[in-house]
Design an enzyme around this catalytic site. Structure first.
Site, PDB file in Angstrom:
ATOM      1  N   ASN A 152       0.798  -1.226   0.000  1.00  0.00           N
ATOM      2  CA  ASN A 152       0.000   0.000   0.000  1.00  0.00           C
ATOM      3  C   ASN A 152       0.834   1.280   0.000  1.00  0.00           C
ATOM      4  O   ASN A 152       0.394   2.310  -0.498  1.00  0.00           O
ATOM      5  CB  ASN A 152      -1.004   0.003   1.163  1.00  0.00           C
ATOM      6  CG  ASN A 152      -0.357  -0.213   2.515  1.00  0.00           C
ATOM      7  OD1 ASN A 152       0.772  -0.697   2.624  1.00  0.00           O
ATOM      8  ND2 ASN A 152      -1.073   0.128   3.571  1.00  0.00           N
ATOM      9  N   GLU A 251       4.698  -4.192  12.447  1.00  0.00           N
ATOM     10  CA  GLU A 251       3.676  -3.158  12.276  1.00  0.00           C
ATOM     11  C   GLU A 251       2.527  -3.841  11.560  1.00  0.00           C
ATOM     12  O   GLU A 251       2.597  -4.120  10.370  1.00  0.00           O
ATOM     13  CB  GLU A 251       4.247  -1.981  11.478  1.00  0.00           C
ATOM     14  CG  GLU A 251       3.428  -0.709  11.614  1.00  0.00           C
ATOM     15  CD  GLU A 251       2.327  -0.630  10.570  1.00  0.00           C
ATOM     16  OE1 GLU A 251       1.151  -0.882  10.937  1.00  0.00           O
ATOM     17  OE2 GLU A 251       2.629  -0.327   9.418  1.00  0.00           O
ATOM     18  N   CYS A 285      -3.227   1.051   7.179  1.00  0.00           N
ATOM     19  CA  CYS A 285      -3.475   0.496   8.507  1.00  0.00           C
ATOM     20  C   CYS A 285      -3.922   1.579   9.479  1.00  0.00           C
ATOM     21  O   CYS A 285      -4.542   1.282  10.503  1.00  0.00           O
ATOM     22  CB  CYS A 285      -2.232  -0.209   9.031  1.00  0.00           C
ATOM     23  SG  CYS A 285      -0.754   0.828   9.026  1.00  0.00           S
ATOM     24  N   GLU A 459       8.644   2.389  14.545  1.00  0.00           N
ATOM     25  CA  GLU A 459       9.427   2.810  13.386  1.00  0.00           C
ATOM     26  C   GLU A 459       9.392   4.331  13.307  1.00  0.00           C
ATOM     27  O   GLU A 459       8.375   4.953  13.623  1.00  0.00           O
ATOM     28  CB  GLU A 459       8.854   2.205  12.098  1.00  0.00           C
ATOM     29  CG  GLU A 459       9.022   0.691  12.036  1.00  0.00           C
ATOM     30  CD  GLU A 459       8.560   0.105  10.717  1.00  0.00           C
ATOM     31  OE1 GLU A 459       9.316  -0.687  10.132  1.00  0.00           O
ATOM     32  OE2 GLU A 459       7.446   0.438  10.267  1.00  0.00           O
TER      33      GLU A 459
END
Length: 479
Positions: A152, A251, A285, A459
């Protein structure tokens, strides 16, 4: 497409898959094949792993300033080639060109940020409490890493992982998503041009992820896994990583609540909803999944949001004036169709959208549903599409309980003009990030990540490099 690499990148060289296999890369706007890229197997993965292992010792000894300057040069090249990279991304992923340009800038910022962090890796010296020893702390790279990125955000998810790994002195094997390998291959070419030594970054494109990744994780030579993707796949990778005790950062999925209180500024709330829902066609997300709106303002909020969503132009991302591109593939669109149909069957009212257009491509219209039943499947499923599902609530405790009633905890959005309520609700939400009166939380300078089944580690930000570093403690006697 002729200038875009289509081979594997191993040990600084472009090579075909050992068995000659290739896989197609499709344009989701047309369904046509853009090109074919190498489809790696386990043998190719072992060659890439060997290249990373062989390069690790020398790369770890490389001066931090050298690593910093490589990242800085790569940042500058990416910025210079914004249009080229944006067109490539739109071709393989579908997002409109304006949004693709935004991702290129976002991706480049991770290299600039970690170029600055590379020279700030610190340690420490202290006398231990008993006075007998000094404690000398140093930080060193964790070692060869396996980086697995999603489709994505094909460029930004690469730089968000590669940047800190390069800065820390780790070598890497990058496995991009099979739907969007071209952005990762272009990124590898840029890093080579920027001076990254051979073997430090290796890119293995494959449709055989299980065959390629599991032996690497169980083999003991890969010391770090960084994965972005679904919770289900993340759980599988965690199990595979356990045997060799591979350090992991994950993640994973999200089910973001978007809470609008009765005192919210509805202009801000609708603006925030458009960003939180429609960034990347909802294929993020961080996308708002469940809209909890106070009963007293729900009708007005729904009307305004439907008006804004209905005005968006759907079409191929390369076309001028398009706001919403196609979803990634027909499977992804079918999932969205099924979730909307289930909600409507349970009594949801379609305020706008909700019908799949005819013709080629994987398009789905921006959709707003009101009066959604809490038992609808889209309440506990990551939609990954341009669908806003509105539910009402009456009091604060109720909405917090419902917002937290999910195994995920990546991000939440809160809209209220009351400072006390803003802080109170934000602190009670079980999420790693909160957007307060804003629909955008992502920033290279901020720690990105969630709690519960949304992942492990962070991150970006100052802590992003920590995921790629180990501490070593040296006891030195006091003479």
């Amino acid at each position: 497409m002729t200038d875009t690499p289509t081979q594997l990148f191993i040990g600084g060289a472009w090579v075909d898959a050992a068995d000659g296999a290739t896989m197609p890369v499709d344009d989701p706007a047309t369904g046509e094949i853009l090109c074919h890229v190498a489809d790696a197997g386990p043998k190719d993965a072992k060659l890439a792993e060997e290249a990373a292992v062989q390069a690790q010792e020398a790369w770890a000894r490389t001066a931090p300033r050298v690593r910093s300057e490589i990242l800085r040069r790569a940042y500058e090249i990416i910025i210079e080639r914004t249009d080229e990279l944006a067109h490539l991304m739109t071709s393989e992923m579908g997002k409109p060109l304006a949004e693709a340009r935004g991702e290129v800038a976002y991706a480049a910022e991770f290299f600039r940020w970690f170029s600055e962090e590379a020279v700030r890796i610190d340690g420490g010296l202290a006398t231990l409490p008993d006075g007998r020893n000094r404690m000398l702390l140093s930080r060193r790279p964790v070692g060869p890493c396996l980086l697995i990125t999603p489709w994505n955000f094909p460029l930004a998810m690469g730089t968000r992982k590669i940047g800190p790994a390069v800065a820390a002195g780790c070598t890497m094997l990058l496995k991009p998503a099979p739907q969007t390998p071209l952005s990762s291959l272009a990124l590898a070419a840029i890093l080579k041009e920027a001076g990254l030594p051979d073997g430090v970054l290796n890119v293995v494109t494959t449709s055989r992820a299980g065959e390629v990744c599991e032996p690497l994780l169980r083999g003991g030579r890969i010391r770090k896994l960084s994965f972005t993707g679904s919770t289900a796949v993340g759980q599988l990778l965690l199990a595979q990583s356990a045997e060799a005790v591979v350090r992991t950062s994950m993640e994973l999925g999200g089910n973001a609540p978007f809470v609008v209180f009765e005192d919210a500024d509805l202009d801000k709330a609708v603006d925030g909803a458009m960003v939180a829902k429609m960034r990347n066609m909802g294929e993020a997300c961080t996308a708002a999944n469940r809209f909890f709106v106070h009963r007293s303002v729900a009708e007005e909020f729904g009307r305004r949001l439907a008006e804004r969503m209905g005005a968006l132009v759907v079409g191929p991302g390369t076309r001028d004036g398009v706001d919403v591109g196609p979803l990634i593939d027909r499977r992804g669109r079918a999932k969205v169709e099924e979730l909307v149909a289930d909600a409507v069957e349970r009594g949801a009212q379609v305020l706008v959208g909700g019908r799949t257009p005819e013709g080629a491509g994987c398009f789905y219209p921006p959709t707003v549903l009101a009066g959604v039943d809490p038992g609808s499947r889209l309440m506990d499923t990551e939609i990954f599409g341009p669908v806003a599902a509105i539910l009402t609530f009456d009091d604060e405790d109720e909405v917090i309980r419902r917002a937290n009633d999910t195994p995920w905890g990546l991000v939440g959005y809160v809209f209220t003009e009351g400072l006390d309520r803003a802080l109170r609700v934000s602190e009670r939400l079980e999420v790693g990030m909160v957007g307060l009166n804003t629909g955008l939380v992502s920033n290279p300078a901020a720690p990105f990540g969630g709690v519960k089944q949304s992942g492990l580690g962070r991150e970006g930000g100052r802590v992003g490099i920590d995921e790629f570093l180990e501490y070593q403690y040296l006891a030195v006697p006091v003479r």
